[in-house]
Write a protein that holds these residues in place. Sequence first.
Motif, PDB file in Angstrom:
ATOM      1  N   TYR A 141      10.863  23.735 -10.515  1.00 39.85           N
ATOM      2  CA  TYR A 141      12.280  23.624 -10.189  1.00 39.85           C
ATOM      3  C   TYR A 141      12.603  22.223  -9.654  1.00 39.85           C
ATOM      4  O   TYR A 141      13.636  21.640  -9.990  1.00 39.85           O
ATOM      5  N   GLY A 142      11.716  21.671  -8.836  1.00 39.06           N
ATOM      6  CA  GLY A 142      11.926  20.320  -8.330  1.00 39.06           C
ATOM      7  C   GLY A 142      11.927  19.282  -9.435  1.00 39.06           C
ATOM      8  O   GLY A 142      12.739  18.341  -9.420  1.00 39.06           O
ATOM      9  N   PHE A 143      11.026  19.446 -10.404  1.00 38.83           N
ATOM     10  CA  PHE A 143      10.997  18.507 -11.524  1.00 38.83           C
ATOM     11  C   PHE A 143      12.327  18.483 -12.269  1.00 38.83           C
ATOM     12  O   PHE A 143      12.843  17.422 -12.613  1.00 38.83           O
ATOM     13  N   ILE A 144      12.893  19.667 -12.524  1.00 36.33           N
ATOM     14  CA  ILE A 144      14.100  19.702 -13.343  1.00 36.33           C
ATOM     15  C   ILE A 144      15.350  19.408 -12.514  1.00 36.33           C
ATOM     16  O   ILE A 144      16.304  18.819 -13.015  1.00 36.33           O
ATOM     17  N   ARG A 145      15.347  19.788 -11.240  1.00 40.28           N
ATOM     18  CA  ARG A 145      16.517  19.555 -10.404  1.00 40.28           C
ATOM     19  C   ARG A 145      16.625  18.099  -9.967  1.00 40.28           C
ATOM     20  O   ARG A 145      17.731  17.554  -9.848  1.00 40.28           O
ATOM     21  N   ILE A 146      15.499  17.438  -9.728  1.00 37.07           N
ATOM     22  CA  ILE A 146      15.525  16.068  -9.196  1.00 37.07           C
ATOM     23  C   ILE A 146      14.967  15.066 -10.196  1.00 37.07           C
ATOM     24  O   ILE A 146      15.659  14.120 -10.587  1.00 37.07           O
ATOM     25  N   SER A 147      13.727  15.254 -10.634  1.00 31.41           N
ATOM     26  CA  SER A 147      13.075  14.226 -11.462  1.00 31.41           C
ATOM     27  C   SER A 147      13.805  14.019 -12.785  1.00 31.41           C
ATOM     28  O   SER A 147      14.238  12.902 -13.104  1.00 31.41           O
ATOM     29  N   LEU A 148      13.953  15.078 -13.578  1.00 28.10           N
ATOM     30  CA  LEU A 148      14.583  14.929 -14.891  1.00 28.10           C
ATOM     31  C   LEU A 148      16.077  14.640 -14.772  1.00 28.10           C
ATOM     32  O   LEU A 148      16.626  13.861 -15.552  1.00 28.10           O
ATOM     33  N   SER A 149      16.747  15.245 -13.811  1.00 29.16           N
ATOM     34  CA  SER A 149      18.199  15.117 -13.707  1.00 29.16           C
ATOM     35  C   SER A 149      18.633  13.792 -13.095  1.00 29.16           C
ATOM     36  O   SER A 149      19.630  13.205 -13.522  1.00 29.16           O
ATOM     37  N   MET A 150      17.883  13.302 -12.101  1.00 31.98           N
ATOM     38  CA  MET A 150      18.301  12.106 -11.371  1.00 31.98           C
ATOM     39  C   MET A 150      17.491  10.864 -11.723  1.00 31.98           C
ATOM     40  O   MET A 150      17.963   9.741 -11.505  1.00 31.98           O
ATOM     41  N   LEU A 151      16.286  11.049 -12.253  1.00 34.30           N
ATOM     42  CA  LEU A 151      15.386   9.917 -12.499  1.00 34.30           C
ATOM     43  C   LEU A 151      14.887   9.927 -13.944  1.00 34.30           C
ATOM     44  O   LEU A 151      13.679   9.879 -14.205  1.00 34.30           O
ATOM     45  N   PRO A 152      15.787   9.967 -14.927  1.00 36.40           N
ATOM     46  CA  PRO A 152      15.338  10.103 -16.323  1.00 36.40           C
ATOM     47  C   PRO A 152      14.574   8.891 -16.835  1.00 36.40           C
ATOM     48  O   PRO A 152      13.677   9.039 -17.675  1.00 36.40           O
ATOM     49  N   LEU A 153      14.910   7.698 -16.358  1.00 32.41           N
ATOM     50  CA  LEU A 153      14.197   6.507 -16.829  1.00 32.41           C
ATOM     51  C   LEU A 153      12.733   6.560 -16.406  1.00 32.41           C
ATOM     52  O   LEU A 153      11.834   6.247 -17.202  1.00 32.41           O
ATOM     53  N   ALA A 154      12.500   6.941 -15.164  1.00 29.52           N
ATOM     54  CA  ALA A 154      11.118   7.044 -14.687  1.00 29.52           C
ATOM     55  C   ALA A 154      10.383   8.175 -15.395  1.00 29.52           C
ATOM     56  O   ALA A 154       9.180   8.069 -15.672  1.00 29.52           O
ATOM     57  N   CYS A 155      11.088   9.268 -15.697  1.00 34.74           N
ATOM     58  CA  CYS A 155      10.447  10.375 -16.418  1.00 34.74           C
ATOM     59  C   CYS A 155       9.960   9.920 -17.787  1.00 34.74           C
ATOM     60  O   CYS A 155       8.860  10.286 -18.217  1.00 34.74           O
ATOM     61  N   ARG A 156      10.781   9.140 -18.478  1.00 34.61           N
ATOM     62  CA  ARG A 156      10.355   8.628 -19.779  1.00 34.61           C
ATOM     63  C   ARG A 156       9.172   7.680 -19.627  1.00 34.61           C
ATOM     64  O   ARG A 156       8.229   7.699 -20.438  1.00 34.61           O
ATOM     65  N   GLU A 157       9.182   6.882 -18.578  1.00 37.24           N
ATOM     66  CA  GLU A 157       8.103   5.922 -18.356  1.00 37.24           C
ATOM     67  C   GLU A 157       6.781   6.619 -18.049  1.00 37.24           C
ATOM     68  O   GLU A 157       5.713   6.198 -18.518  1.00 37.24           O
ATOM     69  N   PHE A 158       6.845   7.682 -17.262  1.00 41.87           N
ATOM     70  CA  PHE A 158       5.621   8.359 -16.824  1.00 41.87           C
ATOM     71  C   PHE A 158       5.260   9.567 -17.686  1.00 41.87           C
ATOM     72  O   PHE A 158       4.274  10.251 -17.387  1.00 41.87           O
ATOM     73  N   ALA A 159       6.033   9.827 -18.730  1.00 41.49           N
ATOM     74  CA  ALA A 159       5.749  10.982 -19.582  1.00 41.49           C
ATOM     75  C   ALA A 159       4.319  10.976 -20.138  1.00 41.49           C
ATOM     76  O   ALA A 159       3.657  12.032 -20.142  1.00 41.49           O
ATOM     77  N   PRO A 160       3.785   9.832 -20.624  1.00 37.47           N
ATOM     78  CA  PRO A 160       2.396   9.854 -21.119  1.00 37.47           C
ATOM     79  C   PRO A 160       1.387  10.281 -20.055  1.00 37.47           C
ATOM     80  O   PRO A 160       0.431  11.000 -20.347  1.00 37.47           O
ATOM     81  N   LEU A 161       1.601   9.851 -18.811  1.00 38.48           N
ATOM     82  CA  LEU A 161       0.711  10.271 -17.722  1.00 38.48           C
ATOM     83  C   LEU A 161       0.798  11.770 -17.509  1.00 38.48           C
ATOM     84  O   LEU A 161      -0.235  12.455 -17.360  1.00 38.48           O
ATOM     85  N   VAL A 162       2.012  12.305 -17.502  1.00 39.74           N
ATOM     86  CA  VAL A 162       2.193  13.745 -17.302  1.00 39.74           C
ATOM     87  C   VAL A 162       1.559  14.523 -18.452  1.00 39.74           C
ATOM     88  O   VAL A 162       0.918  15.561 -18.238  1.00 39.74           O
ATOM     89  N   PHE A 163       1.720  14.038 -19.680  1.00 41.75           N
ATOM     90  CA  PHE A 163       1.101  14.700 -20.833  1.00 41.75           C
ATOM     91  C   PHE A 163      -0.415  14.758 -20.672  1.00 41.75           C
ATOM     92  O   PHE A 163      -1.041  15.793 -20.932  1.00 41.75           O
TER      93      PHE A 163
END
Length: 506
Positions: A258-280
């Motif tokens: 819930y925190g990922f979707i409420r804060i990370s994806l919603s408010m910090l999309p540029l960082a999410c795209r940048e760190f997506a390979p790490l998360v994968f």
Amino acid sequence: MLGLGILSGLLIVPLCGAAFLLTLNGDEATVARNSRWAALATTVVTFLLSLVAWSRYDTTSAAYQLVESHPWLTETIRFKLGVDGFSMPLVLLTTLLMPICIGASWVGIQTRLKEYFVAFLVLETMMIGVFVSLDLVVLYLFFEGTLIPMFLIVGIWGSKGRIYATFKFFFFTLFGSVLMLLGVIAMYWEAGTTDIPQLLQHRFPAHMQTWLWLAFFAAFAVKLPKWPLHTWLLDAHVEAPTAGSVILAGVLLKMGGYGFIRISLSMLPLACREFAPLVFALAICAIIFASVAAMMQTDIKKLVAYSSVAHMGFVTLGLFTMTEQGIQGAWFLMISHGLVSSALFLSVGVLYDRMHTREIAAYGGLVKRMPLYAVAMMVFTMANVGLPGTSGFIGEFLAMVGAFKANPHVAFFAVFGIILSACYALWVYARVVFGKLEKPSLRNIKDLDTREMLMLGPLVALIIYYGVHPGPILDTFAPSTDALMVSMKAALSNTQTAAAALPVPR
């Protein structure tokens, strides 16, 4: 309710029940009996109140609904509540599982029963508070507040290794939450508010998003938990009482997603795209490592705990594909996992209450003495594997579709997790339920009683119903998913436009 809204009622009712329990006096047997029934009545009333909230919720709208805003510290930080398509299903999941947890503790907990149920009711308020908060400070306080009752539940009513498991759980989550607090403060300095709807409209600078993402990731990755921060979960699950494991897997882990979707994806999309390979990479490691580790377990409860780590890897994989199918699949899987993992831990608890052991080798041939249990366990096992016709299939399929759209190589490795889950789940089911009834201690084992059927029956029905008819869940968060996709695409396209407008150095 007392001049407040229905969401305030969801927070107040469990606290009122806890306060009533504290007033109970008399001999030990009378207090224990009254505590059980009072706790059950409180959680049932809370569940019914959540159904009232659901009846008033418009599933066609992506806006926050049932909004309340009350003065608190200052005009900047208000006690603001509301739900949308992402939070409403989690509220319903929480209030559904709580009466089941009370039922699971009816026989298994015999000491300090009043205090035990007080801790559970306070925990219910804290969990609901996380999902309905529309102010970042209020969300953080509820997020941290869940630590205290869970610390007591595992530390007092857990098994012999409970002290080590409790402090490990506490320090892991506390470390991540300290960084989350720094992120909240930084957001306030930058945006001048902690109001979540206003923060969603604020465009944080790209360099700031990176640091904010890392701060919040520390808290949410521990709570989810992500590999290699998952070790606290295994100890907490094994040592916790059955109801503690149910609420830990069914609700508390969902706070990370819930925190990922409420804060990370919603408010910090540029960082999410940048760190997506790490998360994968971390998600693939979690899926494969936890699945292989599950195959090596001799303790049924620890096997289910590793299974939870693997399935939550699919959740983060789906979320960070930043695709519509991936996000919808991840969110459906969150709800499905809440039902399935809770059911599996309850099933383990049923056996432990009878035999006082969780060793796989201690069982075998239970279908001959426990046919009702065998059928229920089969449904839960098939859902855990992701068999079509169960709720587990829908979420995993959509998450894999999203992963394939984002990166086919990631999807290829994630498939191995699905294969391995079938291996360990079917293996343990065959060892425990089928085979010869050779152990003398199992010859007089009893099948499910009425209380246990009332606990497991609704979960069986929901797992099959949502596997055949997933529309009610998907329709609930579809508008919120669409709004999130529009917001992320706008933020990413604005960044690309700004980058293209920069002068080319000569």
